[in-house]
Design a protein around this motif. Sequence first.
Motif, PDB file in Angstrom:
ATOM      1  N   PHE A   1       6.877   1.725 -13.465  1.00 31.54           N
ATOM      2  CA  PHE A   1       5.854   2.743 -13.215  1.00 31.54           C
ATOM      3  C   PHE A   1       4.466   2.109 -13.194  1.00 31.54           C
ATOM      4  CE2 PHE A   1       3.017   6.206 -14.400  1.00 31.54           C
ATOM      5  CZ  PHE A   1       3.498   7.273 -13.664  1.00 31.54           C
ATOM      6  N   VAL A   2       4.183   1.278 -14.179  1.00 28.06           N
ATOM      7  CA  VAL A   2       2.876   0.604 -14.256  1.00 28.06           C
ATOM      8  C   VAL A   2       2.693  -0.322 -13.052  1.00 28.06           C
ATOM      9  CG1 VAL A   2       1.516  -1.066 -15.582  1.00 28.06           C
ATOM     10  CG2 VAL A   2       2.691   0.797 -16.762  1.00 28.06           C
ATOM     11  N   ALA A   3       3.742  -1.048 -12.697  1.00 30.82           N
ATOM     12  CA  ALA A   3       3.661  -1.980 -11.570  1.00 30.82           C
ATOM     13  C   ALA A   3       3.529  -1.257 -10.233  1.00 30.82           C
ATOM     14  CB  ALA A   3       4.894  -2.884 -11.550  1.00 30.82           C
ATOM     15  N   SER A   4       3.843   0.027 -10.208  1.00 32.68           N
ATOM     16  CA  SER A   4       3.762   0.806  -8.971  1.00 32.68           C
ATOM     17  C   SER A   4       2.385   1.419  -8.749  1.00 32.68           C
ATOM     18  CB  SER A   4       4.806   1.930  -8.986  1.00 32.68           C
ATOM     19  OG  SER A   4       6.094   1.397  -8.996  1.00 32.68           O
ATOM     20  N   PHE A   5       1.413   1.041  -9.559  1.00 32.00           N
ATOM     21  CA  PHE A   5       0.067   1.593  -9.403  1.00 32.00           C
ATOM     22  C   PHE A   5      -0.381   1.426  -7.954  1.00 32.00           C
ATOM     23  CE2 PHE A   5      -4.556   1.406  -9.446  1.00 32.00           C
ATOM     24  CZ  PHE A   5      -4.855   2.558 -10.152  1.00 32.00           C
ATOM     25  N   GLY A   6      -0.788   2.517  -7.355  1.00 33.09           N
ATOM     26  CA  GLY A   6      -1.194   2.494  -5.954  1.00 33.09           C
ATOM     27  C   GLY A   6      -0.065   2.820  -5.001  1.00 33.09           C
ATOM     28  N   ASN A   7       1.140   2.916  -5.503  1.00 36.52           N
ATOM     29  CA  ASN A   7       2.296   3.251  -4.679  1.00 36.52           C
ATOM     30  C   ASN A   7       3.008   4.423  -5.350  1.00 36.52           C
ATOM     31  OD1 ASN A   7       4.639   3.432  -3.197  1.00 36.52           O
ATOM     32  ND2 ASN A   7       5.152   1.272  -3.313  1.00 36.52           N
ATOM     33  N   GLY A   8       2.434   5.580  -5.202  1.00 31.92           N
ATOM     34  CA  GLY A   8       2.963   6.763  -5.865  1.00 31.92           C
ATOM     35  C   GLY A   8       4.364   7.140  -5.443  1.00 31.92           C
ATOM     36  N   LEU A   9       4.749   6.770  -4.245  1.00 29.58           N
ATOM     37  CA  LEU A   9       6.079   7.127  -3.760  1.00 29.58           C
ATOM     38  C   LEU A   9       7.171   6.479  -4.605  1.00 29.58           C
ATOM     39  CD1 LEU A   9       7.661   8.688  -1.652  1.00 29.58           C
ATOM     40  CD2 LEU A   9       7.545   6.683  -0.181  1.00 29.58           C
ATOM     41  N   GLU A  10       7.003   5.207  -4.927  1.00 28.29           N
ATOM     42  CA  GLU A  10       8.012   4.531  -5.748  1.00 28.29           C
ATOM     43  C   GLU A  10       8.023   5.083  -7.174  1.00 28.29           C
ATOM     44  OE1 GLU A  10      10.479   2.733  -4.694  1.00 28.29           O
ATOM     45  OE2 GLU A  10       9.621   2.979  -2.712  1.00 28.29           O
ATOM     46  N   ALA A  11       6.848   5.380  -7.708  1.00 26.36           N
ATOM     47  CA  ALA A  11       6.781   5.962  -9.049  1.00 26.36           C
ATOM     48  C   ALA A  11       7.447   7.335  -9.068  1.00 26.36           C
ATOM     49  CB  ALA A  11       5.331   6.060  -9.510  1.00 26.36           C
ATOM     50  N   TYR A  12       7.200   8.123  -8.036  1.00 30.95           N
ATOM     51  CA  TYR A  12       7.822   9.444  -7.924  1.00 30.95           C
ATOM     52  C   TYR A  12       9.344   9.319  -7.835  1.00 30.95           C
ATOM     53  CZ  TYR A  12       9.385  13.755  -5.654  1.00 30.95           C
ATOM     54  OH  TYR A  12      10.070  14.888  -5.320  1.00 30.95           O
ATOM     55  N   ASN A  13       9.818   8.413  -6.993  1.00 32.09           N
ATOM     56  CA  ASN A  13      11.265   8.240  -6.842  1.00 32.09           C
ATOM     57  C   ASN A  13      11.910   7.746  -8.127  1.00 32.09           C
ATOM     58  OD1 ASN A  13      11.568   9.191  -4.228  1.00 32.09           O
ATOM     59  ND2 ASN A  13      11.106   7.205  -3.332  1.00 32.09           N
ATOM     60  N   LEU A  14      11.221   6.874  -8.840  1.00 30.79           N
ATOM     61  CA  LEU A  14      11.726   6.409 -10.132  1.00 30.79           C
ATOM     62  C   LEU A  14      11.889   7.588 -11.085  1.00 30.79           C
ATOM     63  CD1 LEU A  14      12.268   4.142 -12.303  1.00 30.79           C
ATOM     64  CD2 LEU A  14       9.815   4.239 -12.746  1.00 30.79           C
ATOM     65  N   TYR A  15      10.865   8.407 -11.167  1.00 28.78           N
ATOM     66  CA  TYR A  15      10.913   9.563 -12.068  1.00 28.78           C
ATOM     67  C   TYR A  15      11.985  10.552 -11.626  1.00 28.78           C
ATOM     68  CZ  TYR A  15       9.310  13.311 -15.085  1.00 28.78           C
ATOM     69  OH  TYR A  15       9.244  14.285 -16.038  1.00 28.78           O
TER      70      TYR A  15
END
Length: 164
Positions: free
Chosen positions: A95-109
Amino acid sequence: MFPMLLSSQINFLLAENNLTLGTTGDAASYLENGIRQSMEKVRSFDQGISTIDPNTSEDYAMTNTVIEAYITQVMNSFNTASVNEKLAIISKEAFVASFGNGLEAYNLYRRTGKPDFVAPFVNNAPFPRTYPYPNQYTFDNSNIDQHPSTTQTFWDNNPPGFID
């Protein structure tokens, strides 16, 4: 324009898959590699930007010592954690490493329900499990019916309401 998947994100995905699906490899190694790759990417942006806080005079530079201390702390926590706690650690770092890439953070969640500190909704609406089709697609193709955002995608094996 951002890359679809960074090498660090691939390592976090491999760690998650090793932990949850039993795929080959070592989740701890993948996690450590993902953290290192993410930090090196961030550090590569240094263009002479000051890392000193003007209010406290504290230096926030990403030195090798700071990076190693952080990775050691994360890996010590990971190595003594339960499987669920390990997934939470992997998810937090991804999640932290995805800063600026909300799509990957959203998919992770959406995929894991982690990290636990994410509070995406204030209005208590159901968590969207899929994106709606673009209106033009449903207008142009009579074979497509619009679905509600709570429709689970084919790969979503989580129970209904698992993160609502």
